[in-house]
Design an enzyme around this catalytic site. Structure first.
Site, PDB file in Angstrom:
ATOM      1  N   SER A 126       0.750  -1.214   0.099  1.00  0.00           N
ATOM      2  CA  SER A 126      -0.254   0.096  -0.063  1.00  0.00           C
ATOM      3  C   SER A 126       0.799   1.317  -0.047  1.00  0.00           C
ATOM      4  O   SER A 126       1.808   1.218   0.407  1.00  0.00           O
ATOM      5  CB  SER A 126      -0.723  -0.018   1.388  1.00  0.00           C
ATOM      6  OG  SER A 126      -1.286   1.349   1.578  1.00  0.00           O
ATOM      7  N   TYR A 169      -3.410   0.265   9.944  1.00  0.00           N
ATOM      8  CA  TYR A 169      -3.528  -0.296   8.453  1.00  0.00           C
ATOM      9  C   TYR A 169      -1.844  -0.057   7.981  1.00  0.00           C
ATOM     10  O   TYR A 169      -1.419  -0.827   7.597  1.00  0.00           O
ATOM     11  CB  TYR A 169      -4.367   0.272   7.586  1.00  0.00           C
ATOM     12  CG  TYR A 169      -4.345   0.015   6.349  1.00  0.00           C
ATOM     13  CD1 TYR A 169      -3.650   0.850   5.371  1.00  0.00           C
ATOM     14  CD2 TYR A 169      -5.199  -1.115   5.650  1.00  0.00           C
ATOM     15  CE1 TYR A 169      -3.786   0.337   4.018  1.00  0.00           C
ATOM     16  CE2 TYR A 169      -5.161  -1.311   4.433  1.00  0.00           C
ATOM     17  CZ  TYR A 169      -4.574  -0.617   3.502  1.00  0.00           C
ATOM     18  OH  TYR A 169      -4.630  -0.931   2.263  1.00  0.00           O
TER      19      TYR A 169
HETATM   20  P1  NAP Z   1     -11.950  -5.074  -0.532  1.00  0.00           P
HETATM   21  O1  NAP Z   1     -12.966  -4.545  -1.837  1.00  0.00           O
HETATM   22  O2  NAP Z   1     -12.297  -4.709   1.024  1.00  0.00           O
HETATM   23  O3  NAP Z   1     -11.721  -6.582  -0.673  1.00  0.00           O
HETATM   24  C1  NAP Z   1     -11.064  -7.366   0.383  1.00  0.00           C
HETATM   25  C2  NAP Z   1     -11.258  -8.812   0.311  1.00  0.00           C
HETATM   26  O4  NAP Z   1     -10.638  -9.387   1.253  1.00  0.00           O
HETATM   27  C3  NAP Z   1     -12.792  -9.217   0.206  1.00  0.00           C
HETATM   28  O5  NAP Z   1     -13.098 -10.114  -0.789  1.00  0.00           O
HETATM   29  C4  NAP Z   1     -12.637  -9.393   1.677  1.00  0.00           C
HETATM   30  O6  NAP Z   1     -13.895 -10.483   1.749  1.00  0.00           O
HETATM   31  C5  NAP Z   1     -11.493 -10.228   1.737  1.00  0.00           C
HETATM   32  N1  NAP Z   1     -11.155 -10.479   3.285  1.00  0.00           N
HETATM   33  C6  NAP Z   1     -10.853  -9.756   4.279  1.00  0.00           C
HETATM   34  N2  NAP Z   1     -10.714 -10.407   5.362  1.00  0.00           N
HETATM   35  C7  NAP Z   1     -10.685 -11.633   5.023  1.00  0.00           C
HETATM   36  C8  NAP Z   1     -10.079 -12.884   5.581  1.00  0.00           C
HETATM   37  N3  NAP Z   1     -10.100 -12.672   7.249  1.00  0.00           N
HETATM   38  N4  NAP Z   1     -10.120 -13.866   5.190  1.00  0.00           N
HETATM   39  C9  NAP Z   1     -10.367 -13.947   3.727  1.00  0.00           C
HETATM   40  N5  NAP Z   1     -10.809 -12.978   2.919  1.00  0.00           N
HETATM   41  C10 NAP Z   1     -10.820 -11.850   3.748  1.00  0.00           C
HETATM   42  O7  NAP Z   1     -10.367  -4.520  -0.919  1.00  0.00           O
HETATM   43  P2  NAP Z   1      -9.647  -3.927  -2.057  1.00  0.00           P
HETATM   44  O8  NAP Z   1      -9.849  -2.576  -2.263  1.00  0.00           O
HETATM   45  O9  NAP Z   1     -10.084  -4.908  -3.191  1.00  0.00           O
HETATM   46  O10 NAP Z   1      -8.247  -4.367  -1.365  1.00  0.00           O
HETATM   47  C11 NAP Z   1      -7.669  -5.687  -1.788  1.00  0.00           C
HETATM   48  C12 NAP Z   1      -6.146  -5.548  -1.144  1.00  0.00           C
HETATM   49  O11 NAP Z   1      -5.597  -4.436  -1.768  1.00  0.00           O
HETATM   50  C13 NAP Z   1      -6.224  -5.240   0.458  1.00  0.00           C
HETATM   51  O12 NAP Z   1      -4.956  -5.984   1.008  1.00  0.00           O
HETATM   52  C14 NAP Z   1      -6.041  -3.686   0.378  1.00  0.00           C
HETATM   53  O13 NAP Z   1      -5.397  -3.587   1.801  1.00  0.00           O
HETATM   54  C15 NAP Z   1      -5.280  -3.387  -0.665  1.00  0.00           C
HETATM   55  N6  NAP Z   1      -4.887  -2.142  -1.080  1.00  0.00           N
HETATM   56  C16 NAP Z   1      -6.140  -1.626  -1.367  1.00  0.00           C
HETATM   57  C17 NAP Z   1      -6.269  -0.236  -2.284  1.00  0.00           C
HETATM   58  C18 NAP Z   1      -7.548   0.428  -2.497  1.00  0.00           C
HETATM   59  O14 NAP Z   1      -6.845   1.639  -2.873  1.00  0.00           O
HETATM   60  N7  NAP Z   1      -8.465  -0.044  -2.965  1.00  0.00           N
HETATM   61  C19 NAP Z   1      -5.098   0.488  -2.214  1.00  0.00           C
HETATM   62  C20 NAP Z   1      -3.653  -0.233  -1.765  1.00  0.00           C
HETATM   63  C21 NAP Z   1      -3.728  -1.642  -1.159  1.00  0.00           C
HETATM   64  P3  NAP Z   1     -15.200 -10.079   2.771  1.00  0.00           P
HETATM   65  O15 NAP Z   1     -15.855  -9.196   1.693  1.00  0.00           O
HETATM   66  O16 NAP Z   1     -15.872 -11.428   3.270  1.00  0.00           O
HETATM   67  O17 NAP Z   1     -14.612  -9.499   3.921  1.00  0.00           O
HETATM   68  C1  GCO Z   2      -6.958   5.063   3.169  1.00  0.00           C
HETATM   69  C2  GCO Z   2      -7.113   4.247   2.045  1.00  0.00           C
HETATM   70  C3  GCO Z   2      -5.770   3.732   1.668  1.00  0.00           C
HETATM   71  C4  GCO Z   2      -5.869   2.780   0.327  1.00  0.00           C
HETATM   72  C5  GCO Z   2      -4.591   2.195   0.106  1.00  0.00           C
HETATM   73  C6  GCO Z   2      -3.665   3.495  -0.331  1.00  0.00           C
HETATM   74  O1  GCO Z   2      -7.874   5.106   3.831  1.00  0.00           O
HETATM   75  O2  GCO Z   2      -5.996   5.917   3.085  1.00  0.00           O
HETATM   76  O3  GCO Z   2      -8.026   3.274   2.028  1.00  0.00           O
HETATM   77  O4  GCO Z   2      -5.071   3.129   2.653  1.00  0.00           O
HETATM   78  O5  GCO Z   2      -6.578   1.693   0.587  1.00  0.00           O
HETATM   79  O6  GCO Z   2      -3.981   1.271   0.889  1.00  0.00           O
HETATM   80  O7  GCO Z   2      -2.394   2.805  -1.051  1.00  0.00           O
END
Ligand code: NAP
Ligand code: GCO
Length: 264
Positions: free
Chosen positions: A144, A157
């Site tokens: 992230s 986080y």
């Molecule tokens: P999301 O839409 O919230 O999806 C997260 C997924 O993880 C969901 O399918 C969720 O299932 C699953 N999950 C959560 N806890 C779990 C557990 N204990 N066991 C199995 N599955 C679990 O998140 P996203 O935006 O796609 O993000 C995916 C990854 O990218 C995360 O690690 C997040 O930190 C990272 N990330 C996101 C962003 C962003 O801007 N979106 C940026 C940087 C990094 P449920 O629906 O059942 O909870």
């Molecule tokens: C926040 C956002 C970010 C993104 C991502 C950025 O609340 O700042 O959720 O943390 O999820 O991790 O890289």
């Protein structure tokens, strides 16, 4: 010719019923991989299977809470029996809690660390022995911006994603000799359910202040989409990256490079 193919590879993407995990898994299928994913809720696994099927992808879905080591060990054993040895692991499952640190319960802090840091350890530990026996593998941890930066309300986080950056480097260090490459992807701000609260329209129809803030902080002047992550994820899963190890590939539109718009 550089080989980005994932033909005959088996990829496990955790938490991939939707969001970033779903996009990465779909890209892997397009590159020839067999897709395996998990989610906590059975109904989400079913939803995910249907979503993959809509793309013509016959995925394998399992119910598993990645924070539960017994469930994870059982998941990996079942996958090896029913599908085959995992060649590519993407530790994608993750949660966030946006709470001012002085108001955050210790249990809430621990929950985020559990999913975002302890779980990648548990799942990686479960797949590494078979990767060693098979002669190698790929582990990709979804890090992230918060692996590098802090901001208000995301202490747990940021601590987890900072730790995940170093876990990535340590797996790379400890298992590189077995032809296992472990790298991270650091997405910028991506439009998924996880960031929906940061983008929702205000009552007067105007943009969320955080939405405008992120667009201003991003040289690309936009939020990322899950499609933006597909190419980097395929690269790190393919033999094209066999000498890339311990690297965090930031896919952020330039946020980390940018001090911010100068005063006009
Ligand atoms: P999301 O839409 O919230 O999806 C997260 C997924 O993880 C969901 O399918 C969720 O299932 C699953 N999950 C959560 N806890 C779990 C557990 N204990 N066991 C199995 N599955 C679990 O998140 P996203 O935006 O796609 O993000 C995916 C990854 O990218 C995360 O690690 C997040 O930190 C990272 N990330 C996101 C962003 C962003 O801007 N979106 C940026 C940087 C990094 P449920 O629906 O059942 O909870
Ligand atoms: C926040 C956002 C970010 C993104 C991502 C950025 O609340 O700042 O959720 O943390 O999820 O991790 O890289």
């Amino acid at each position: 010719m550089v080989d980005f193919s994932l033909k005959d590879k088996i990829a496990l993407v955790t938490g991939a019923s939707y969001g970033i995990g779903f996009a990465i898994a779909s890209a892997y299928a397009e590159a020839g991989a067999t897709i395996v994913f998990n989610d906590i809720k059975p109904e989400l696994v079913e939803k995910g299977l249907a979503s993959y099927a809509e793309l013509g992808i016959k995925a394998h879905g399992y119910v598993c809470d990645v924070t539960d080591e017994a469930q994870v060990q059982d998941l990996v054993a079942r996958i090896e029996k029913e599908v085959g040895v995992i060649d590519i692991l993407v530790n994608n499952a993750g949660i966030i809690k946006r709470i001012p640190m002085h108001e955050m319960k210790a249990s809430e802090f621990r929950q985020v660390i559990d999913v975002d840091l302890n779980a990648p350890f548990i799942v990686s530990k479960a797949v590494i022995p078979s990767m060693i026996k098979k002669g190698g593998g790929k582990i990709i941890n979804i890090c992230s911006m918060m692996s590098e930066l802090g901001r208000e309300t995301v202490s747990a986080y940021a601590a987890a994603k900072g730790g995940l950056k170093m876990l990535t480097r340590n797996i790379a260090s400890e298992y590189g000799e077995y032809n296992i490459q472990c790298n991270g992807i650091g997405p910028g701000y991506i439009a998924t359910p996880q960031t929906a609260p940061l983008r929702e329209r205000q009552p007067d129809g105007s943009r969320h202040p955080f939405d405008s803030f992120i667009v201003a902080k991003t040289p690309a002047a936009r939020w990322g989409t899950t499609d933006d992550l597909k190419g980097p994820a395929v690269f790190l899963a393919s033999s094209a990256s066999d000498f890339v190890n311990g690297h965090i590939l930031y896919v952020d539109g330039g946020i980390l490079a940018y001090i911010g718009k100068q005063p006009q």
